[in-house]
Design an enzyme around this catalytic site. Sequence first.
Site, PDB file in Angstrom:
ATOM      1  N   ARG A  59      37.347 -17.369  39.698  1.00 40.04           N
ATOM      2  CA  ARG A  59      36.801 -16.608  38.556  1.00 40.04           C
ATOM      3  C   ARG A  59      36.959 -15.099  38.779  1.00 40.04           C
ATOM      4  O   ARG A  59      36.100 -14.305  38.402  1.00 40.04           O
ATOM      5  CB  ARG A  59      35.326 -16.933  38.275  1.00 40.04           C
ATOM      6  CG  ARG A  59      34.996 -18.395  38.163  1.00 40.04           C
ATOM      7  CD  ARG A  59      35.571 -19.066  36.922  1.00 40.04           C
ATOM      8  NE  ARG A  59      35.048 -20.413  36.820  1.00 40.04           N
ATOM      9  CZ  ARG A  59      35.681 -21.498  37.268  1.00 40.04           C
ATOM     10  NH1 ARG A  59      36.887 -21.389  37.804  1.00 40.04           N
ATOM     11  NH2 ARG A  59      35.134 -22.686  37.145  1.00 40.04           N
ATOM     12  N   SER A  68      28.634 -20.082  31.540  1.00 47.28           N
ATOM     13  CA  SER A  68      27.918 -19.863  32.808  1.00 47.28           C
ATOM     14  C   SER A  68      27.550 -18.385  32.921  1.00 47.28           C
ATOM     15  O   SER A  68      28.437 -17.530  32.841  1.00 47.28           O
ATOM     16  CB  SER A  68      28.800 -20.228  33.993  1.00 47.28           C
ATOM     17  OG  SER A  68      29.305 -21.524  33.830  1.00 47.28           O
ATOM     18  N   GLU A  94      28.409 -13.454  35.785  1.00 40.81           N
ATOM     19  CA  GLU A  94      29.827 -13.688  35.479  1.00 40.81           C
ATOM     20  C   GLU A  94      30.342 -12.861  34.280  1.00 40.81           C
ATOM     21  O   GLU A  94      31.411 -12.245  34.380  1.00 40.81           O
ATOM     22  CB  GLU A  94      30.070 -15.178  35.233  1.00 40.81           C
ATOM     23  CG  GLU A  94      31.540 -15.476  34.981  1.00 40.81           C
ATOM     24  CD  GLU A  94      31.816 -16.940  34.703  1.00 40.81           C
ATOM     25  OE1 GLU A  94      31.783 -17.738  35.644  1.00 40.81           O
ATOM     26  OE2 GLU A  94      32.070 -17.273  33.526  1.00 40.81           O
TER      27      GLU A  94
HETATM   28  P1  FAD Z   1      35.916 -11.590  25.795  1.00 43.02           P
HETATM   29  O1  FAD Z   1      34.580 -12.158  26.074  1.00 43.02           O
HETATM   30  O2  FAD Z   1      36.126 -10.952  24.484  1.00 43.02           O
HETATM   31  O3  FAD Z   1      36.273 -10.535  26.936  1.00 43.02           O
HETATM   32  C1  FAD Z   1      35.983 -10.817  28.280  1.00 43.02           C
HETATM   33  C2  FAD Z   1      36.520  -9.642  29.139  1.00 43.02           C
HETATM   34  O4  FAD Z   1      37.936  -9.639  29.058  1.00 43.02           O
HETATM   35  C3  FAD Z   1      36.065  -8.276  28.624  1.00 43.02           C
HETATM   36  O5  FAD Z   1      35.887  -7.449  29.740  1.00 43.02           O
HETATM   37  C4  FAD Z   1      37.250  -7.793  27.795  1.00 43.02           C
HETATM   38  O6  FAD Z   1      37.360  -6.378  27.763  1.00 43.02           O
HETATM   39  C5  FAD Z   1      38.414  -8.380  28.570  1.00 43.02           C
HETATM   40  N1  FAD Z   1      39.563  -8.679  27.705  1.00 43.02           N
HETATM   41  C6  FAD Z   1      39.603  -9.547  26.661  1.00 43.02           C
HETATM   42  N2  FAD Z   1      40.846  -9.585  26.140  1.00 43.02           N
HETATM   43  C7  FAD Z   1      41.592  -8.715  26.857  1.00 43.02           C
HETATM   44  C8  FAD Z   1      42.958  -8.288  26.789  1.00 43.02           C
HETATM   45  N3  FAD Z   1      43.809  -8.770  25.880  1.00 43.02           N
HETATM   46  N4  FAD Z   1      43.387  -7.361  27.687  1.00 43.02           N
HETATM   47  C9  FAD Z   1      42.543  -6.850  28.614  1.00 43.02           C
HETATM   48  N5  FAD Z   1      41.247  -7.199  28.717  1.00 43.02           N
HETATM   49  C10 FAD Z   1      40.785  -8.125  27.856  1.00 43.02           C
HETATM   50  N6  FAD Z   1      35.158 -19.657  31.400  1.00 43.02           N
HETATM   51  C11 FAD Z   1      35.823 -20.372  32.326  1.00 43.02           C
HETATM   52  O7  FAD Z   1      36.508 -19.802  33.187  1.00 43.02           O
HETATM   53  N7  FAD Z   1      35.744 -21.736  32.341  1.00 43.02           N
HETATM   54  C12 FAD Z   1      35.028 -22.432  31.431  1.00 43.02           C
HETATM   55  O8  FAD Z   1      35.008 -23.649  31.475  1.00 43.02           O
HETATM   56  C13 FAD Z   1      34.298 -21.691  30.457  1.00 43.02           C
HETATM   57  N8  FAD Z   1      33.520 -22.324  29.560  1.00 43.02           N
HETATM   58  C14 FAD Z   1      32.812 -21.606  28.656  1.00 43.02           C
HETATM   59  C15 FAD Z   1      31.987 -22.284  27.749  1.00 43.02           C
HETATM   60  C16 FAD Z   1      31.270 -21.577  26.804  1.00 43.02           C
HETATM   61  C17 FAD Z   1      30.375 -22.330  25.832  1.00 43.02           C
HETATM   62  C18 FAD Z   1      31.373 -20.177  26.735  1.00 43.02           C
HETATM   63  C19 FAD Z   1      30.632 -19.408  25.671  1.00 43.02           C
HETATM   64  C20 FAD Z   1      32.159 -19.481  27.645  1.00 43.02           C
HETATM   65  C21 FAD Z   1      32.887 -20.188  28.613  1.00 43.02           C
HETATM   66  N9  FAD Z   1      33.694 -19.536  29.560  1.00 43.02           N
HETATM   67  C22 FAD Z   1      34.406 -20.268  30.479  1.00 43.02           C
HETATM   68  C23 FAD Z   1      33.822 -18.066  29.553  1.00 43.02           C
HETATM   69  C24 FAD Z   1      34.897 -17.575  28.538  1.00 43.02           C
HETATM   70  O9  FAD Z   1      35.224 -18.581  27.637  1.00 43.02           O
HETATM   71  C25 FAD Z   1      36.182 -17.110  29.225  1.00 43.02           C
HETATM   72  O10 FAD Z   1      35.900 -16.100  30.165  1.00 43.02           O
HETATM   73  C26 FAD Z   1      37.218 -16.570  28.221  1.00 43.02           C
HETATM   74  O11 FAD Z   1      38.439 -16.346  28.859  1.00 43.02           O
HETATM   75  C27 FAD Z   1      36.754 -15.286  27.532  1.00 43.02           C
HETATM   76  O12 FAD Z   1      37.656 -15.039  26.453  1.00 43.02           O
HETATM   77  P2  FAD Z   1      37.284 -14.045  25.267  1.00 43.02           P
HETATM   78  O13 FAD Z   1      38.486 -13.898  24.409  1.00 43.02           O
HETATM   79  O14 FAD Z   1      36.066 -14.479  24.598  1.00 43.02           O
HETATM   80  O15 FAD Z   1      37.033 -12.686  26.075  1.00 43.02           O
HETATM   81  P1  NAP Z   2      29.461 -30.013  36.471  1.00 41.71           P
HETATM   82  O1  NAP Z   2      30.595 -30.959  36.262  1.00 41.71           O
HETATM   83  O2  NAP Z   2      28.077 -30.466  36.123  1.00 41.71           O
HETATM   84  O3  NAP Z   2      29.479 -29.500  37.964  1.00 41.71           O
HETATM   85  C1  NAP Z   2      28.488 -28.559  38.426  1.00 41.71           C
HETATM   86  C2  NAP Z   2      29.158 -27.559  39.334  1.00 41.71           C
HETATM   87  O4  NAP Z   2      29.646 -28.243  40.458  1.00 41.71           O
HETATM   88  C3  NAP Z   2      30.315 -26.894  38.640  1.00 41.71           C
HETATM   89  O5  NAP Z   2      29.992 -25.566  38.498  1.00 41.71           O
HETATM   90  C4  NAP Z   2      31.531 -27.153  39.530  1.00 41.71           C
HETATM   91  O6  NAP Z   2      32.120 -25.960  40.038  1.00 41.71           O
HETATM   92  C5  NAP Z   2      30.997 -27.879  40.732  1.00 41.71           C
HETATM   93  N1  NAP Z   2      31.779 -29.121  40.975  1.00 41.71           N
HETATM   94  C6  NAP Z   2      31.592 -30.345  40.427  1.00 41.71           C
HETATM   95  N2  NAP Z   2      32.459 -31.235  40.958  1.00 41.71           N
HETATM   96  C7  NAP Z   2      33.206 -30.563  41.860  1.00 41.71           C
HETATM   97  C8  NAP Z   2      34.271 -30.919  42.734  1.00 41.71           C
HETATM   98  N3  NAP Z   2      34.734 -32.167  42.802  1.00 41.71           N
HETATM   99  N4  NAP Z   2      34.815 -29.945  43.513  1.00 41.71           N
HETATM  100  C9  NAP Z   2      34.372 -28.696  43.450  1.00 41.71           C
HETATM  101  N5  NAP Z   2      33.360 -28.279  42.641  1.00 41.71           N
HETATM  102  C10 NAP Z   2      32.778 -29.202  41.867  1.00 41.71           C
HETATM  103  O7  NAP Z   2      29.753 -28.636  35.709  1.00 41.71           O
HETATM  104  P2  NAP Z   2      29.588 -28.228  34.189  1.00 41.71           P
HETATM  105  O8  NAP Z   2      28.587 -27.153  34.107  1.00 41.71           O
HETATM  106  O9  NAP Z   2      29.444 -29.442  33.304  1.00 41.71           O
HETATM  107  O10 NAP Z   2      31.017 -27.565  33.914  1.00 41.71           O
HETATM  108  C11 NAP Z   2      32.182 -28.341  33.972  1.00 41.71           C
HETATM  109  C12 NAP Z   2      33.376 -27.448  34.258  1.00 41.71           C
HETATM  110  O11 NAP Z   2      33.526 -26.490  33.212  1.00 41.71           O
HETATM  111  C13 NAP Z   2      33.249 -26.655  35.562  1.00 41.71           C
HETATM  112  O12 NAP Z   2      34.501 -26.585  36.176  1.00 41.71           O
HETATM  113  C14 NAP Z   2      32.783 -25.298  35.109  1.00 41.71           C
HETATM  114  O13 NAP Z   2      33.235 -24.249  35.940  1.00 41.71           O
HETATM  115  C15 NAP Z   2      33.415 -25.178  33.725  1.00 41.71           C
HETATM  116  N6  NAP Z   2      32.563 -24.342  32.855  1.00 41.71           N
HETATM  117  C16 NAP Z   2      32.606 -23.001  33.052  1.00 41.71           C
HETATM  118  C17 NAP Z   2      31.845 -22.170  32.242  1.00 41.71           C
HETATM  119  C18 NAP Z   2      31.939 -20.667  32.386  1.00 41.71           C
HETATM  120  O14 NAP Z   2      31.440 -19.958  31.545  1.00 41.71           O
HETATM  121  N7  NAP Z   2      32.547 -20.170  33.426  1.00 41.71           N
HETATM  122  C19 NAP Z   2      31.012 -22.705  31.268  1.00 41.71           C
HETATM  123  C20 NAP Z   2      30.966 -24.089  31.134  1.00 41.71           C
HETATM  124  C21 NAP Z   2      31.768 -24.894  31.941  1.00 41.71           C
HETATM  125  P3  NAP Z   2      33.137 -25.028  39.221  1.00 41.71           P
HETATM  126  O15 NAP Z   2      32.312 -24.308  38.229  1.00 41.71           O
HETATM  127  O16 NAP Z   2      33.671 -24.145  40.298  1.00 41.71           O
HETATM  128  O17 NAP Z   2      34.192 -25.894  38.611  1.00 41.71           O
END
Ligand code: FAD
Ligand code: NAP
Length: 345
Positions: free
Chosen positions: A172, A245, A340
Amino acid sequence: MLRIEKQVSLQRYNTLALPSIAEYFCQVKSEHELKEALEWSKKYRLTTTVLGEGSNVVLAANIGGLVIHMAILGIEQLTPTSGSVDRPDTDCIIRAGAGENWHKLVRYSLAQGWYGLENLSLIPGLCGAAPIQNIGAYGVELSDVFYQLEAICLTTGEHVSMALEDCKFGYRESYFKGAGRDQYIIIAIQLRLSSKANPCLDYPVLKQVIAQGNQPVTPQNISDAVCRIRQSKIPDPQQTANAGSFFKNPVVTTAQAEQIKHIFPTLVSYNQDNGCQKLAAGWLIEQAGWKGIKREGVGVHPQQALVLVNHHGSAEALLSLARDIQTSVFEKFQVKLEIEPRVYQ
Ligand code: FAD
Ligand code: NAP
């Protein structure tokens, strides 16, 4: 033509639905419009803030300067002759404009028979933001398929290409969150996908859902399973405002993880490649007693303690809740939780 508006509400441009006003706002649909917007802000000595879908930001009540909403569209498959791309026949390079919806790209690539993105299905946001935090889910990260990106360098104004090693991707994390923060605006990403499926079923929940469905392990079935799991577990921002998250899963030394496990034997942790342990932040927050809490219009989701939600609160209330969670988790486990989303104050 570029249209710059004054005093624009950003409430519908962030998935936390926080009330926020941009001093100036524009949408850019091309590299040319982006350059125009940057020249305009330079002329008036204004700061610029880039926004995609706003799914990973905490916006302040007022954002000074020019907010640029990325709307550069286009998905194309690059032909082997369209660049100095050295690759086997089974690989394909796909290019997506920064303003394309990420999940649309996932669906498009699956429909074309190009695989690698299936575990990343249904992540909100636009393609241009995907490299910022090296989006990841269910054992796959953007860096696993990343080829290169195109960006405008804000210092020189030049169009640059950045390869995998330039982006310094981590868990991340990327160069764009560190030394390269606010120095580049990404205009397109290029991913290396394959016509050969390489399924990743490391996450038990995913393996289980596929097995229950009695279906073959195909990229399409993995994508469908990921969508079903996400829809059942992760709150939809359209129903409950959130930014996914709110904290990163902390990575600690194995010795520290063992110490915590000694006192809390049910600690949820995962081995990392570097000999460290990743702790489930949601578990730490739940154990510290925050799950489901509501205060000052914000709260912790009752099913997903890692997700903070906004009912009708403010960025201050949300960040104050986040600080209190960080303090109590630190007091209980001596583990620091890092926020995050990008916080704009
Ligand atoms: P924004 O929120 O608009 O921007 C995020 C940052 O990126 C800001 O700093 C912005 O300035 C910068 N940015 C955006 N676009 C550009 C560009 N073109 N050039 C330079 N900088 C830029 N993330 C995960 O990694 N895994 C997940 O599973 C995941 N699940 C999510 C689930 C939910 C319900 C939500 C709400 C979020 C989740 N996220 C997850 C976080 C999010 O979806 C990601 O980080 C996504 O990439 C953000 O995209 P955005 O277009 O909304 O960016
Ligand atoms: P989950 O499956 O309930 O798991 C809980 C946590 O345990 C997750 O954060 C995941 O880490 C870790 N995990 C589970 N199994 C694993 C494995 N086999 N090896 C290593 N790590 C393991 O998680 P969840 O909340 O439902 O989310 C599912 C996936 O979507 C995750 O990968 C999570 O990162 C992603 N997600 C991200 C965001 C965001 O905003 N960043 C939001 C929603 C969901 P990791 O998070 O490192 O994968």
